[in-house]
Write a protein that holds these residues in place. Sequence first.
Motif, PDB file in Angstrom:
ATOM      1  N   PRO A 128     -10.673 -25.830 -29.342  1.00  0.00           N
ATOM      2  CA  PRO A 128      -9.529 -26.649 -29.652  1.00  0.00           C
ATOM      3  C   PRO A 128      -9.611 -27.616 -30.656  1.00  0.00           C
ATOM      4  O   PRO A 128      -8.513 -28.085 -31.432  1.00  0.00           O
ATOM      5  CB  PRO A 128      -8.996 -27.285 -28.394  1.00  0.00           C
ATOM      6  N   ILE A 129     -10.762 -28.407 -30.535  1.00  0.00           N
ATOM      7  CA  ILE A 129     -10.995 -29.515 -31.626  1.00  0.00           C
ATOM      8  C   ILE A 129     -11.145 -28.868 -32.993  1.00  0.00           C
ATOM      9  O   ILE A 129     -10.737 -29.467 -33.889  1.00  0.00           O
ATOM     10  CB  ILE A 129     -12.538 -30.131 -31.066  1.00  0.00           C
ATOM     11  N   SER A 130     -11.798 -27.572 -32.949  1.00  0.00           N
ATOM     12  CA  SER A 130     -12.016 -27.082 -34.505  1.00  0.00           C
ATOM     13  C   SER A 130     -10.284 -26.695 -35.012  1.00  0.00           C
ATOM     14  O   SER A 130      -9.993 -26.727 -36.101  1.00  0.00           O
ATOM     15  CB  SER A 130     -12.757 -25.615 -34.330  1.00  0.00           C
ATOM     16  N   PHE A 131      -9.481 -26.177 -34.081  1.00  0.00           N
ATOM     17  CA  PHE A 131      -8.075 -25.907 -34.236  1.00  0.00           C
ATOM     18  C   PHE A 131      -7.481 -26.908 -34.719  1.00  0.00           C
ATOM     19  O   PHE A 131      -6.842 -27.049 -36.044  1.00  0.00           O
ATOM     20  CB  PHE A 131      -7.397 -25.297 -32.924  1.00  0.00           C
ATOM     21  N   VAL A 132      -7.523 -28.276 -34.359  1.00  0.00           N
ATOM     22  CA  VAL A 132      -6.800 -29.549 -34.651  1.00  0.00           C
ATOM     23  C   VAL A 132      -7.547 -29.963 -35.946  1.00  0.00           C
ATOM     24  O   VAL A 132      -6.685 -30.266 -36.903  1.00  0.00           O
ATOM     25  CB  VAL A 132      -6.925 -30.635 -33.541  1.00  0.00           C
ATOM     26  N   GLY A 133      -8.730 -29.900 -36.131  1.00  0.00           N
ATOM     27  CA  GLY A 133      -9.405 -30.457 -37.248  1.00  0.00           C
ATOM     28  C   GLY A 133      -8.800 -29.517 -38.291  1.00  0.00           C
ATOM     29  O   GLY A 133      -8.664 -30.146 -39.476  1.00  0.00           O
ATOM     30  N   SER A 134      -9.128 -28.171 -38.561  1.00  0.00           N
ATOM     31  CA  SER A 134      -8.621 -27.544 -39.563  1.00  0.00           C
ATOM     32  C   SER A 134      -6.971 -27.670 -39.805  1.00  0.00           C
ATOM     33  O   SER A 134      -6.925 -27.626 -41.160  1.00  0.00           O
ATOM     34  CB  SER A 134      -8.812 -25.894 -39.071  1.00  0.00           C
ATOM     35  N   GLY A 135      -6.165 -27.878 -38.837  1.00  0.00           N
ATOM     36  CA  GLY A 135      -4.925 -28.214 -38.926  1.00  0.00           C
ATOM     37  C   GLY A 135      -4.774 -29.353 -40.021  1.00  0.00           C
ATOM     38  O   GLY A 135      -3.848 -29.350 -40.694  1.00  0.00           O
ATOM     39  N   ILE A 136      -5.526 -30.556 -39.741  1.00  0.00           N
ATOM     40  CA  ILE A 136      -5.465 -31.693 -40.349  1.00  0.00           C
ATOM     41  C   ILE A 136      -6.087 -31.517 -41.801  1.00  0.00           C
ATOM     42  O   ILE A 136      -5.420 -31.893 -42.633  1.00  0.00           O
ATOM     43  CB  ILE A 136      -6.126 -32.706 -39.580  1.00  0.00           C
ATOM     44  N   TRP A 137      -6.851 -30.566 -41.762  1.00  0.00           N
ATOM     45  CA  TRP A 137      -7.385 -30.479 -43.089  1.00  0.00           C
ATOM     46  C   TRP A 137      -6.467 -29.902 -44.083  1.00  0.00           C
ATOM     47  O   TRP A 137      -5.991 -30.148 -45.208  1.00  0.00           O
ATOM     48  CB  TRP A 137      -8.684 -29.683 -42.878  1.00  0.00           C
TER      49      TRP A 137
ATOM     50  N   PHE B  91     -19.131 -23.317 -32.184  1.00  0.00           N
ATOM     51  CA  PHE B  91     -17.625 -23.879 -32.182  1.00  0.00           C
ATOM     52  C   PHE B  91     -16.603 -22.967 -31.747  1.00  0.00           C
ATOM     53  O   PHE B  91     -15.610 -23.101 -31.023  1.00  0.00           O
ATOM     54  CB  PHE B  91     -17.302 -24.669 -33.590  1.00  0.00           C
ATOM     55  N   MET B  92     -16.757 -21.726 -32.496  1.00  0.00           N
ATOM     56  CA  MET B  92     -15.792 -20.697 -32.372  1.00  0.00           C
ATOM     57  C   MET B  92     -15.577 -20.010 -31.019  1.00  0.00           C
ATOM     58  O   MET B  92     -14.790 -19.189 -30.663  1.00  0.00           O
ATOM     59  CB  MET B  92     -15.756 -19.797 -33.382  1.00  0.00           C
ATOM     60  N   ALA B  93     -17.002 -20.095 -30.268  1.00  0.00           N
ATOM     61  CA  ALA B  93     -16.716 -19.381 -28.818  1.00  0.00           C
ATOM     62  C   ALA B  93     -16.838 -20.482 -27.801  1.00  0.00           C
ATOM     63  O   ALA B  93     -17.077 -19.907 -26.597  1.00  0.00           O
ATOM     64  CB  ALA B  93     -18.091 -18.479 -29.003  1.00  0.00           C
ATOM     65  N   SER B  94     -16.880 -21.687 -27.921  1.00  0.00           N
ATOM     66  CA  SER B  94     -16.894 -22.632 -26.850  1.00  0.00           C
ATOM     67  C   SER B  94     -15.373 -22.897 -26.509  1.00  0.00           C
ATOM     68  O   SER B  94     -14.637 -23.549 -27.114  1.00  0.00           O
ATOM     69  CB  SER B  94     -17.657 -23.850 -27.382  1.00  0.00           C
ATOM     70  N   PRO B  95     -14.935 -22.766 -25.270  1.00  0.00           N
ATOM     71  CA  PRO B  95     -13.628 -23.389 -24.826  1.00  0.00           C
ATOM     72  C   PRO B  95     -13.329 -24.871 -25.023  1.00  0.00           C
ATOM     73  O   PRO B  95     -12.101 -25.432 -24.985  1.00  0.00           O
ATOM     74  CB  PRO B  95     -13.534 -22.867 -23.204  1.00  0.00           C
ATOM     75  N   PHE B  96     -14.459 -25.332 -25.113  1.00  0.00           N
ATOM     76  CA  PHE B  96     -14.092 -26.908 -25.226  1.00  0.00           C
ATOM     77  C   PHE B  96     -14.244 -27.113 -26.870  1.00  0.00           C
ATOM     78  O   PHE B  96     -13.522 -28.140 -27.160  1.00  0.00           O
ATOM     79  CB  PHE B  96     -15.535 -27.875 -24.595  1.00  0.00           C
ATOM     80  N   TRP B  97     -15.131 -26.684 -27.662  1.00  0.00           N
ATOM     81  CA  TRP B  97     -15.081 -26.841 -29.046  1.00  0.00           C
ATOM     82  C   TRP B  97     -13.762 -26.243 -29.861  1.00  0.00           C
ATOM     83  O   TRP B  97     -13.687 -26.811 -30.779  1.00  0.00           O
ATOM     84  CB  TRP B  97     -16.327 -26.792 -29.746  1.00  0.00           C
TER      85      TRP B  97
END
Length: 322
Positions: A183-192, A175-181
Amino acid sequence: MRHSESLHPQPAEAALAAAVPKRGLKRHIIRDKYLYLMLVPVAVYFLLFKYAPLYGEIIAFKNYRLTDGIWGSSWAGLDHFRQLFSSKEFYVVMRNTLLLNLYNLVFAFPVPIVLAILLNEVRWNGYKRVLQNLLYIPHFISWVVLGTIVIAMLSPSTGIVNTILELFGIEPIYFMASPFWWPISFVGSGIWKEAGFGTILYMAAMAGIDPTLYEAAKIDGANKLRQIWHVTLPGIRSTAAIILILQVGRIMDVGFEQVFTMKNPAVTQVAEVISTFVYTRGIENLQYSYTTALGLFQSIVALILIVSVNKLIKIMGERGLW
């Protein structure tokens, strides 16, 4: 004669009329002196940290050197802006900043509204308070701590998320090394972190809705979803509009702490935003004038956006910020 005198009051009458508002203002200040005293720290904060730093915007038009100071440095005119707009890095950073904020606007903005509606429908107060406390807690955790937790949870070898995926036969995801995943991890953690705390304003707006409107909807045969659609959502629409204006005003700014904690060299092409770019180029590489020009451009665009959206919201019949 009397008619002309009525049109043109005597100086004594004019002085008396002017003195009344002054006395009224003084009376209000004396009556609410403690409330005005509470405003003093807020006013001092804005003066020191918001208005006083505007003096430093001069650096954007100078070849600033620490040894020469602001006024001792030579003028550069618009050279730094020309350098900025001709740089490929600038457009990459702008793209990343706008995309991450657009993702937040589309996916994160509705979440507090949905959570607030769900919490509003909980009738057991004890259970409701426990849920609210659990939802609020992440807001009070710093990104240094929360970002580390997110990285640990998404680890391809030891993270709980990939451990669960392996149970379903899915290969570990970086997740942390993929250009695709990323941004998804970024938005998800912000929502959390922020969605739970964001429900406070909506819950307050729902508390102000007249209960008789729900009773009238029930009499008309409206089920729970119809009540939410026709009563609850219109009741919080003005609050949502104001929060949307503020959100759009920040569309040129992504929080430095979250990105700086979660980004790494493998995802720089999607994770480098204005705030981190200013830090690396301005603080680490001492390019103060160049990054000040970028910050000034960012502020001007944000001002245009917030004024435009505020006007659009008012045209749509809602209350704006002013």
